[in-house]
Design an enzyme around this catalytic site. Structure first.
Site, PDB file in Angstrom:
ATOM      1  N   CYS A  80      12.577 -13.387  22.957  1.00 35.92           N
ATOM      2  CA  CYS A  80      13.304 -14.497  23.565  1.00 35.92           C
ATOM      3  C   CYS A  80      12.889 -14.571  25.030  1.00 35.92           C
ATOM      4  O   CYS A  80      13.156 -13.670  25.806  1.00 35.92           O
ATOM      5  CB  CYS A  80      14.810 -14.280  23.459  1.00 35.92           C
ATOM      6  SG  CYS A  80      15.786 -15.666  24.092  1.00 35.92           S
ATOM      7  N   GLU A 123      12.698 -15.168  13.502  1.00 32.69           N
ATOM      8  CA  GLU A 123      13.972 -14.516  13.841  1.00 32.69           C
ATOM      9  C   GLU A 123      14.035 -14.277  15.332  1.00 32.69           C
ATOM     10  O   GLU A 123      13.016 -14.000  15.971  1.00 32.69           O
ATOM     11  CB  GLU A 123      14.067 -13.191  13.073  1.00 32.69           C
ATOM     12  CG  GLU A 123      15.308 -12.362  13.379  1.00 32.69           C
ATOM     13  CD  GLU A 123      15.028 -11.200  14.326  1.00 32.69           C
ATOM     14  OE1 GLU A 123      15.966 -10.414  14.559  1.00 32.69           O
ATOM     15  OE2 GLU A 123      13.905 -11.094  14.852  1.00 32.69           O
ATOM     16  N   ARG A 170      25.142  -7.164  13.124  1.00 36.34           N
ATOM     17  CA  ARG A 170      23.968  -7.589  13.881  1.00 36.34           C
ATOM     18  C   ARG A 170      23.790  -9.085  13.713  1.00 36.34           C
ATOM     19  O   ARG A 170      23.528  -9.576  12.610  1.00 36.34           O
ATOM     20  CB  ARG A 170      22.726  -6.839  13.393  1.00 36.34           C
ATOM     21  CG  ARG A 170      21.534  -6.903  14.357  1.00 36.34           C
ATOM     22  CD  ARG A 170      20.427  -5.971  13.904  1.00 36.34           C
ATOM     23  NE  ARG A 170      19.353  -5.865  14.897  1.00 36.34           N
ATOM     24  CZ  ARG A 170      19.341  -5.007  15.909  1.00 36.34           C
ATOM     25  NH1 ARG A 170      20.359  -4.180  16.073  1.00 36.34           N
ATOM     26  NH2 ARG A 170      18.327  -4.963  16.751  1.00 36.34           N
ATOM     27  N   ARG A 172      21.848 -12.501  14.420  1.00 34.04           N
ATOM     28  CA  ARG A 172      20.544 -13.030  14.795  1.00 34.04           C
ATOM     29  C   ARG A 172      20.393 -14.447  14.250  1.00 34.04           C
ATOM     30  O   ARG A 172      20.998 -14.793  13.221  1.00 34.04           O
ATOM     31  CB  ARG A 172      19.410 -12.153  14.226  1.00 34.04           C
ATOM     32  CG  ARG A 172      19.342 -10.752  14.834  1.00 34.04           C
ATOM     33  CD  ARG A 172      18.925 -10.793  16.289  1.00 34.04           C
ATOM     34  NE  ARG A 172      18.739  -9.475  16.872  1.00 34.04           N
ATOM     35  CZ  ARG A 172      19.680  -8.808  17.534  1.00 34.04           C
ATOM     36  NH1 ARG A 172      20.897  -9.320  17.635  1.00 34.04           N
ATOM     37  NH2 ARG A 172      19.412  -7.631  18.070  1.00 34.04           N
TER      38      ARG A 172
END
Length: 407
Positions: A80, A123, A170, A172
């Site tokens: 990112c 992802e 988690r 995502r």
């Protein structure tokens, strides 16, 4: 015949594990390069587990597109970063991604491939939908616009693995791309956006959501990637992108979905090792107060290096971690003996201790000792898992994609 796969930013192979568990996929080329370290530990693990044939350990920005074999599916958990664009000096209509931004390597491969991959599974951390803070959602809008210009329909969903029975909380964002050369493309084109998000898509079938009104909002992206980069959502505090959405020919439709899962759930207690745990993992009586302080709530006056005093506060964390729930998210700093607010600590009969590399692998649904290799420390193994994805999520998406193609 198996779908041919190109795996970018491969890490230690989480995407590949999920695809191989699903069956019907063959990785024909993979790339893993870590720019900040001399020794390429993740690539070493990948090659040890899957073989070095057709595996590249070169900076992807230096790999020519024609060196990458044609493939049906491109996958990758890309970093990112700031995805802003600029015009080239030679050609005002040309676009350059910001130097060193790896999203543009994906874009370059998709742009230059004459036979474009029919499918994408990407992802990222969910803050991608909100970044940068100065122009909320701009980076994701750039991605959607550039993929739409390459004739992909794009679907996305923020998935918390624990909400579908997996052992780690988690969260995502998973992004599915369907190229117009695929028969699946027409299925998306012929459905209403709400039906796509609720039941008639790769993500809806792999991770069902509740069939309720989504309060969808729609908007058209600007006519150029450069315009999106410069103008998208300027001066607004909130990103328009919610946790689910679809982009078709530059038209974005987004809404908030709620998971629909009634199966069993895996708890932190279920992934703990039963054998002898090395003493290094147990917290000593000397260090325990440090752990308690870091995990506890705080209201205190702190001082900057320049001597400026300020009030600091933070809430307390559950300490030790609850065994009857899925675990908290693993972060890259999970390894090492030093006390930390964010590392996991569990209570056992022998005392409180940190999680072992095998336990961290299990939280991401990797095989035991997948990252165990001579010359690679337990701290590095923990770092790998902080960067990894949950294999079970990929497996379910891969299963759904195959089903959609066949139907």
């Amino acid at each position: 015949m198996k779908l041919k796969v190109c795996e970018l930013f491969a890490g230690v192979g989480g995407f590949r594990l999920g695809l191989e568990k699903a069956g019907g996929y063959e990785v024909v080329w993979s790339n893993q390069w870590e720019p900040s370290t001399k020794t390429q530990h993740a690539s070493q693990v990948y090659a040890a587990r899957f073989g070095s044939q057709n595996h590249s350990n070169t900076d992807i920005e230096q790999v020519a597109t024609d060196e990458i074999p044609n493939h049906d599916l491109l996958v990758g958990g890309f970093p990112c970063q700031d995805y802003s664009v600029a015009t080239t000096l030679k050609n005002s209509k040309g676009l350059l991604g910001k130097k060193g931004v790896l999203w543009w390597s994906i874009h370059r491969i998709l742009s230059e491939k004459k036979k474009k991959p029919k499918y994408l599974i990407l992802e990222n951390v969910d803050r991608l939908l909100k970044s940068p803070s100065s122009q909320r959602g701009r980076d994701f809008a750039i991605m959607l616009k550039s993929l739409s210009d390459l004739d992909y329909v794009i679907e996305w969903r923020v998935i918390n693995a624990a909400e579908y029975g997996m052992p780690q909380r988690r969260r995502r964002v998973f992004i599915i791309g369907i190229h117009k050369s695929s028969a699946l493309y027409s299925k998306y084109m012929n459905e209403k956006p709400e039906d796509i998000l609720l039941r008639k898509s790769v993500l809806a079938n792999s991770f069902p959501v509740q069939k309720v009104a989504l309060n969808l909002s729609s908007f058209l992206l600007d006519d150029s990637v450069l315009s999106v980069s410069e103008n998208f959502n300027k001066y607004k505090k909130l990103s328009p992108f919610l946790n689910s959405g679809i982009c078709i020919k530059g038209i974005v439709t987004t809404g908030k979905t709620t998971p629909n899962y009634g199966g069993s759930a895996k708890m932190l207690s279920e992934i703990l090792e039963n054998g002898v745990i090395p003493n290094d993992y147990f917290i000593s009586d000397v260090d325990l107060p440090k752990w308690e302080y870091l995990k506890g709530g705080k209201k205190e006056v702190r001082k900057t290096k320049e001597g400026y005093k300020y009030n600091y506060s933070e809430g307390s964390m559950v300490f030790p971690d609850a065994l009857d729930k899925p675990s908290r998210t693993i972060i890259t700093g999970e390894g090492g003996k030093s006390p930390s607010r964010f590392k996991h600590v569990v209570q056992t009969k022998k005392g409180m201790r940190r999680l072992t590399p095998v336990e961290l692998e299990r939280l991401n649904m990797f095989p035991d000792n997948h990252t165990k290799l001579e010359g690679i420390s337990d701290t590095k193994r923990a770092f790998f898992m902080g960067n990894a994805l949950v294999v079970g999520v990929v497996e379910r998406i891969a299963d759904s994609l195959l089903e959609e193609i066949v139907v």
